[in-house]
Structure formats: C-alpha cells, structure tokens
Write an enzyme that holds these catalytic residues in place. Sequence first.
Site, PDB file in Angstrom:
ATOM      1  N   SER A   1       0.646  -1.209  -0.217  1.00 52.69           N
ATOM      2  CA  SER A   1       0.032  -0.023   0.005  1.00 52.69           C
ATOM      3  C   SER A   1       0.915   1.232   0.102  1.00 52.69           C
ATOM      4  CB  SER A   1      -0.846  -0.005   0.952  1.00 52.69           C
ATOM      5  OG  SER A   1      -0.147  -0.041   2.582  1.00 52.69           O
TER       6      SER A   1
ATOM      7  N   GLY B   1      -1.920  -4.186   1.175  1.00 45.60           N
ATOM      8  CA  GLY B   1      -1.771  -5.436   2.031  1.00 45.60           C
ATOM      9  C   GLY B   1      -1.037  -6.404   1.486  1.00 45.60           C
TER      10      GLY B   1
ATOM     11  N   ASN C   1       3.912  -6.040   5.779  1.00 50.29           N
ATOM     12  CA  ASN C   1       2.632  -6.652   6.207  1.00 50.29           C
ATOM     13  C   ASN C   1       2.850  -8.169   6.511  1.00 50.29           C
ATOM     14  OD1 ASN C   1       0.610  -4.601   5.400  1.00 50.29           O
ATOM     15  ND2 ASN C   1       1.267  -4.989   3.227  1.00 50.29           N
TER      16      ASN C   1
ATOM     17  N   ASP D   1      -0.593   8.089  10.172  1.00 43.00           N
ATOM     18  CA  ASP D   1      -0.964   6.733  10.898  1.00 43.00           C
ATOM     19  C   ASP D   1      -0.016   6.126  11.488  1.00 43.00           C
ATOM     20  OD1 ASP D   1      -0.322   5.637   8.495  1.00 43.00           O
ATOM     21  OD2 ASP D   1      -1.994   4.494   8.241  1.00 43.00           O
TER      22      ASP D   1
ATOM     23  N   HIS E   1       1.531   4.604   6.932  1.00 50.57           N
ATOM     24  CA  HIS E   1       1.540   5.310   5.629  1.00 50.57           C
ATOM     25  C   HIS E   1       1.980   6.738   5.230  1.00 50.57           C
ATOM     26  CE1 HIS E   1      -1.410   1.888   5.554  1.00 50.57           C
ATOM     27  NE2 HIS E   1      -1.011   1.553   4.572  1.00 50.57           N
TER      28      HIS E   1
END
Length: 443
Positions: free
Chosen positions: A267, A296, A326, A417, A420
Amino acid sequence: MKQLKDNHRDTETQSAWWSLCASASLWLHFSALAASAPTTQSVPLDKGWQIAITDFEGEARLTGDNVTVPKPANPRVPNSRVAAKRGDDGSVTLQFSNTWIAQARWQGGKPLDLRGHLPRGTVEFDLDVIDLAKGGMKFKLGCGKDCERKIPFLFAGRELIGKGPQHMSFALTCFWREGDDFSKVDVPFTLEGTGSGEIKIAKLRIHKTGKATSACPDYRTQSVTPERLQESWAVDWWLPRHEAKLAEIKAHRDAGRRVDLVFLGDSITQGWENEGKAAWASHFARHNAVALGFGGDRTENLLWRLQHGELDGMAPKAIVVMIGTNNTGERLEDPALTVAGIKKNLDEIRQRQPQATVLLLALFPRGEKPDDLLRRHNARINALLPALADGKHIVFLDIGPRLTNPDGTLSKDILPDFLHLSPQGYDIWARSLDVPLTSLMTP
C-alpha cells in the site's frame, strides 16, 4: 541467463534440503514435548469456557441464547453489527455485517497444556458457512503471552457457502511456530470474521491424536509460496487491479513508450497514485514509470503478481522494491522468513528483468516510537537485507532516518497513521531517490 537458471535451481535445492532438515528438527522437538508434558486424549471446548463476542470497538459475552455487541457512543463504523447465538446442540453462530473484525473467542477457562498434543494433535469442529459472499474468515489459537496464530480461510470458506455442516480437522501444528509457549494456552480457539457473513461452528475439540484433513499454510514456506491476497476487504479489487496494471503496461508498449522505472510493493507503493501523486508527477512520470503497489500485499502476494505477468512486456532500467512490512503486521513473521520471501522476489525480478538495476529499500519505520514492537521487528528485517545486495545488480538503500524525528519518533505530518506516508512523506521519498536514480536513468 544460464547462470541465473542454475542459481535458481541451487536455491530450490537448498530450500528443499532446509525443509527436510527443519521437519526432522521439528519431529525431535515435538517428541521431547510429548515426553515431558501431561495430556488428555481429547479436550472439549463446549464446557468450562466463556465465549466472548467482539467487534473492534466492543465486546459482549454469549451467556444466553444470543447477544449483540453494543455500539460505543461515537462508533467509527456506525452501520457495522456483530452478534452471536447459541443453538440447542451447543453450536455457536457468529453473525457480522460491515465490520472490520468480528470474533467468537473461547476464553476464561483453565489454561491448557497442549505441548503433548503438538506431535499428532488436531483441532476439529463442524463448520457451516451460511453466508460469506462479502466476507472473510480466519481461525486462531493462542500461543502464550501476546501471541496468537491464525489460519486464513477466505477462499476455502467461500467454497463451503450453503453446503451445510462440514467437518474440519486441522493439525495443531498449523497454529504453532518454533518458540511458542503451548504450556498455558488461555485462548484455545477464536473464530474471526471480516466484512459480512454468518458462520456456525459446533463440536469444537482438541484431540491428542487425530487425522488432519484440512490444509493450512506451512509457516516455514508461506512467505515464498505465491498466493493471491486472502483478505475480504481486498478480494473484490485485488485481481481487477492486477488486470488493470497489465493493461497499463500494454498501453505503454502499444504507444511505443519505454517504461524505464518500476516500483514494486504494497500500500505504501500504491500510495504514489494518491497522496504521492504530485511527487510522482515531478520526479518519475518522465520515465513512464509504473507503480505496482497493492495494499495489504505480503511477499507471497507480490511473488504471485510477478509470476503472473506484472513485469512482462517492458524492459525497465531500474526497479524499486519495498515489501515485507505486512508480513510483520499480519503474522509477526520470523525476520529470516520474511527476508527469504524478499529474496525469492529478487530472484524472480532478476530472472525476468536481468538488465534492470534493483534498488532494494529498507522497510520504512512504523509505530510512533522507536520501541514499538512492529518497528523493532522491521528493524530486524532491515538488518538482514544488505546481505541480499551485491552493490551492482541489487543496491540496498535505507531512507528511514529521513522519515523520522531526531529522537526516533514519527511525525504525523510525514506518517499520519505511523505507517503510511503523507504528501510530504512521498516528497521526501521521491527526493531521496533522485541521486540513486540519476545515473541509472541516463541514456
């Protein structure tokens, strides 16, 4: 090219030998556990355990015939719903809609010592998938403090929709990783759903000796085994995005445009199309660059995409790769296994695009503070990555320090966050690549 193929065969031979040695090691390990740990033949989970029904914002106990998880005063997803009901036969049905995560979790009983069950034990139950067309599911088992292991079951679960109760039998080792503590298992089972669905489970047992009839991933090879992304929130767009990217590459080729630069990743790479759009236009668009990032994705998902054509039909001068965070976030995978997955992708890239120089990026920092568990885990992966680079065909680059504050914390201005990037973060990333890419992009 012959040397690349020979190296690839050598890698496969070494992998097979490692798996054989690992299997022998695990057999000896399990035999020692069986000899030292007391067991009973079968552990029923329908008595002596509480069943917690949870949403990501709340929890309720299934003490009667049914329960609905209460919503908080200001829910983040107002239209989500998680509920459960108990059947006369002791079955539990988990009902969920529009939810990030829903669980039926067996807990509150006397912790189980399952060490002696590991060699040949099974987790068995009857599963009735009533609805899962817009949802996904996983099975989980606790493995010590702050530890749980999971089996993804989205694809297999959807194949069972409307077929009535089906007996499931998983090897207990499906839920085990070397180093896990099975001496005091306080959450012996969790049924997890995402999206929308209705799933019934009954006759839940853990047997000391059983015959496993349901497949599960081998954690030792999961990162290197190509697979589509198995998440309910991604399944509707993941394959269409793959097809769209193949079409994008074809459009460049049909128009006679040479693609000189490719980005591969998850992502964070996909974000070049959103938060990073301005930086992309300023720094990379002139190279007819293509961003092959899928939210993801783990190493095995990128590998699937590479083996299904995403690097075909072009001859880039440089390929920027960042994958693996991930693997950490989804299953807190052993860093060596994640690095094996990254290496498998690098081998695939070199085989398909031997003329390209690969810029292998260290995983970006995540988590607000330096002592964040996932940040520290990624740091262990990053420490192993330079060994994959030869400085010529594969070049290692770590721009993490440019994304962090002097004290090691992360700023929401750069990583809102703490995972990202913001537009400012993408600008930092783009400028960090200017010098390494300049010589590679020169005609």
